[in-house]
Design a protein around this motif. Structure first.
Motif, PDB file in Angstrom:
ATOM      1  N   GLU A   5      37.083  39.143  36.075  1.00 12.70           N
ATOM      2  CA  GLU A   5      36.518  40.105  37.819  1.00 12.70           C
ATOM      3  C   GLU A   5      35.664  39.206  37.901  1.00 12.70           C
ATOM      4  O   GLU A   5      35.161  39.083  38.913  1.00 12.70           O
ATOM      5  N   ALA A   6      34.890  38.305  36.842  1.00 13.17           N
ATOM      6  CA  ALA A   6      33.754  37.216  37.451  1.00 13.17           C
ATOM      7  C   ALA A   6      34.011  36.377  38.718  1.00 13.17           C
ATOM      8  O   ALA A   6      33.449  36.094  39.537  1.00 13.17           O
ATOM      9  N   ASP A   7      35.296  35.993  39.309  1.00 14.33           N
ATOM     10  CA  ASP A   7      35.390  34.937  39.740  1.00 14.33           C
ATOM     11  C   ASP A   7      36.507  36.468  40.761  1.00 14.33           C
ATOM     12  O   ASP A   7      36.016  35.642  42.277  1.00 14.33           O
ATOM     13  N   PHE A   8      36.499  37.040  40.339  1.00 11.95           N
ATOM     14  CA  PHE A   8      36.757  37.873  41.554  1.00 11.95           C
ATOM     15  C   PHE A   8      35.194  38.243  42.648  1.00 11.95           C
ATOM     16  O   PHE A   8      35.551  38.629  44.010  1.00 11.95           O
ATOM     17  N   ALA A  35      41.688  44.553  51.018  1.00 14.78           N
ATOM     18  CA  ALA A  35      41.733  43.937  50.729  1.00 14.78           C
ATOM     19  C   ALA A  35      41.063  43.740  49.074  1.00 14.78           C
ATOM     20  O   ALA A  35      40.676  43.715  47.456  1.00 14.78           O
ATOM     21  N   ILE A  36      39.595  44.508  48.869  1.00 17.91           N
ATOM     22  CA  ILE A  36      38.227  44.149  48.466  1.00 17.91           C
ATOM     23  C   ILE A  36      38.804  45.642  47.536  1.00 17.91           C
ATOM     24  O   ILE A  36      38.667  45.943  46.303  1.00 17.91           O
ATOM     25  N   ASN A  37      39.553  47.045  48.299  1.00 15.86           N
ATOM     26  CA  ASN A  37      39.655  47.829  47.583  1.00 15.86           C
ATOM     27  C   ASN A  37      40.968  47.491  46.283  1.00 15.86           C
ATOM     28  O   ASN A  37      40.844  48.659  46.077  1.00 15.86           O
ATOM     29  N   THR A  38      42.041  47.172  47.287  1.00 14.62           N
ATOM     30  CA  THR A  38      43.049  46.520  46.345  1.00 14.62           C
ATOM     31  C   THR A  38      42.351  45.766  45.121  1.00 14.62           C
ATOM     32  O   THR A  38      43.012  46.412  43.803  1.00 14.62           O
ATOM     33  N   VAL A  39      41.303  44.777  45.318  1.00 12.14           N
ATOM     34  CA  VAL A  39      40.773  44.000  44.167  1.00 12.14           C
ATOM     35  C   VAL A  39      40.882  45.285  43.440  1.00 12.14           C
ATOM     36  O   VAL A  39      41.391  45.126  42.019  1.00 12.14           O
ATOM     37  N   PHE A  96      39.705  45.276  38.277  1.00 14.80           N
ATOM     38  CA  PHE A  96      38.731  46.012  37.428  1.00 14.80           C
ATOM     39  C   PHE A  96      38.805  46.815  36.842  1.00 14.80           C
ATOM     40  O   PHE A  96      39.796  47.978  36.994  1.00 14.80           O
ATOM     41  N   LYS A  97      38.619  46.358  35.642  1.00 12.73           N
ATOM     42  CA  LYS A  97      38.962  47.559  34.632  1.00 12.73           C
ATOM     43  C   LYS A  97      37.075  47.372  33.928  1.00 12.73           C
ATOM     44  O   LYS A  97      37.120  48.623  32.964  1.00 12.73           O
ATOM     45  N   THR A  98      36.796  46.958  33.670  1.00 16.31           N
ATOM     46  CA  THR A  98      35.695  47.261  32.588  1.00 16.31           C
ATOM     47  C   THR A  98      34.148  48.231  33.424  1.00 16.31           C
ATOM     48  O   THR A  98      33.862  48.132  35.050  1.00 16.31           O
ATOM     49  N   LYS A  99      33.398  48.818  32.983  1.00 13.70           N
ATOM     50  CA  LYS A  99      32.647  49.578  33.547  1.00 13.70           C
ATOM     51  C   LYS A  99      31.544  48.844  34.425  1.00 13.70           C
ATOM     52  O   LYS A  99      31.084  49.400  35.596  1.00 13.70           O
ATOM     53  N   GLY A 139      31.471  45.494  35.492  1.00 10.67           N
ATOM     54  CA  GLY A 139      32.126  44.726  36.894  1.00 10.67           C
ATOM     55  C   GLY A 139      32.576  45.295  37.422  1.00 10.67           C
ATOM     56  O   GLY A 139      32.418  45.161  38.853  1.00 10.67           O
ATOM     57  N   SER A 140      32.901  46.616  37.281  1.00 10.21           N
ATOM     58  CA  SER A 140      32.773  47.683  38.113  1.00 10.21           C
ATOM     59  C   SER A 140      31.875  48.461  38.995  1.00 10.21           C
ATOM     60  O   SER A 140      32.105  48.480  40.691  1.00 10.21           O
ATOM     61  N   ALA A 141      30.587  48.722  38.718  1.00 12.49           N
ATOM     62  CA  ALA A 141      29.769  48.540  38.772  1.00 12.49           C
ATOM     63  C   ALA A 141      29.384  47.223  40.055  1.00 12.49           C
ATOM     64  O   ALA A 141      28.669  48.278  41.013  1.00 12.49           O
ATOM     65  N   ILE A 142      29.235  46.493  39.838  1.00 12.18           N
ATOM     66  CA  ILE A 142      28.641  45.589  40.049  1.00 12.18           C
ATOM     67  C   ILE A 142      29.403  45.263  41.673  1.00 12.18           C
ATOM     68  O   ILE A 142      29.147  45.256  42.685  1.00 12.18           O
ATOM     69  N   LEU A 143      30.938  45.500  41.481  1.00 16.76           N
ATOM     70  CA  LEU A 143      31.318  45.278  42.711  1.00 16.76           C
ATOM     71  C   LEU A 143      30.480  46.401  43.878  1.00 16.76           C
ATOM     72  O   LEU A 143      30.837  46.093  44.536  1.00 16.76           O
ATOM     73  N   GLU A 144      31.159  47.271  43.331  1.00 16.88           N
ATOM     74  CA  GLU A 144      30.932  49.170  43.934  1.00 16.88           C
ATOM     75  C   GLU A 144      29.206  48.227  44.659  1.00 16.88           C
ATOM     76  O   GLU A 144      29.181  48.574  45.950  1.00 16.88           O
ATOM     77  N   ASP A 145      28.206  47.772  44.417  1.00 14.53           N
ATOM     78  CA  ASP A 145      27.097  47.607  43.630  1.00 14.53           C
ATOM     79  C   ASP A 145      27.023  46.422  45.099  1.00 14.53           C
ATOM     80  O   ASP A 145      25.925  46.349  46.650  1.00 14.53           O
TER      81      ASP A 145
END
Length: 163
Positions: A124-127, A140-144, A149-152, A154-160
């Motif tokens: 997740e960090a690498d992505f 591509a981001i939505n696919t990734v 993404f599985k952790t709460k 990591g997912s929240a950071i990706l969203e933000d």
């Protein structure tokens, strides 16, 4: 933990020398690893594994480029563990931690082999860093997000950051 991490960071910088792009990439991944790992409440041992994996995940790139004229994931995975092990063996890091970090480094582009939260956090960090550095589009981001993404946290950071 901090003492080892700081020394390993210095080793990584020395290894990559003037390759500022790779050094900066690594430091960003390491930072996300620590943030996600801490907020996911990993224990000290797991956090050390995540931190060391973040610092050393791309350490095989130079050797891959030298041997195969490519920095492709499979070559990084092949070359990285031995270099990482050599670096970590200089310090008071237990065998389990070294072996786990080497496993993660040796498979960090093989997402079907994710077998623990420590490995998941590195991916997740690498992505989170690669999405920006590789200028991925929204599809591509939505696919990734949906695939990897599985952790709460990591997912929240990706969203933000991206959604």
């Amino acid at each position: 933990m901090t003492l080892n991490s700081d020394k390993i960071i210095k080793e990584m910088i020395n290894y990559f020398k003037k390759d500022v792009k790779r050094i900066n990439h690594t430091l960003k991944v390491y930072s996300f690893c620590n943030t996600i790992g801490t907020l996911e409440q990993l224990n000290d041992k797991e956090l050390l594994i995540v931190s060391l994996s973040g610092i050393l995940h791309d350490i095989g790139i130079k050797e891959a480029e030298k041997k195969y004229n490519s920095s492709a994931g499979p070559y990084q995975e092949k070359e990285g563990p031995a270099i990482a092990k050599e670096i970590m063996n200089k310090y008071d890091i237990d065998t389990y931690t070294i072996e786990r970090v080497c496993y993660i480094i040796g498979h960090h582009h093989s997402y079907k082999k994710i077998d623990g939260v420590d490995f998941q956090i590195l991916v997740e960090a690498d992505f989170l860093v690669n999405i920006y550095e590789d200028e991925m589009d929204q599809n591509a981001i939505n696919t990734v997000r949906s695939k990897y993404f599985k952790t709460k946290t990591g997912s929240a950071i990706l969203e933000d950051m991206y959604l």
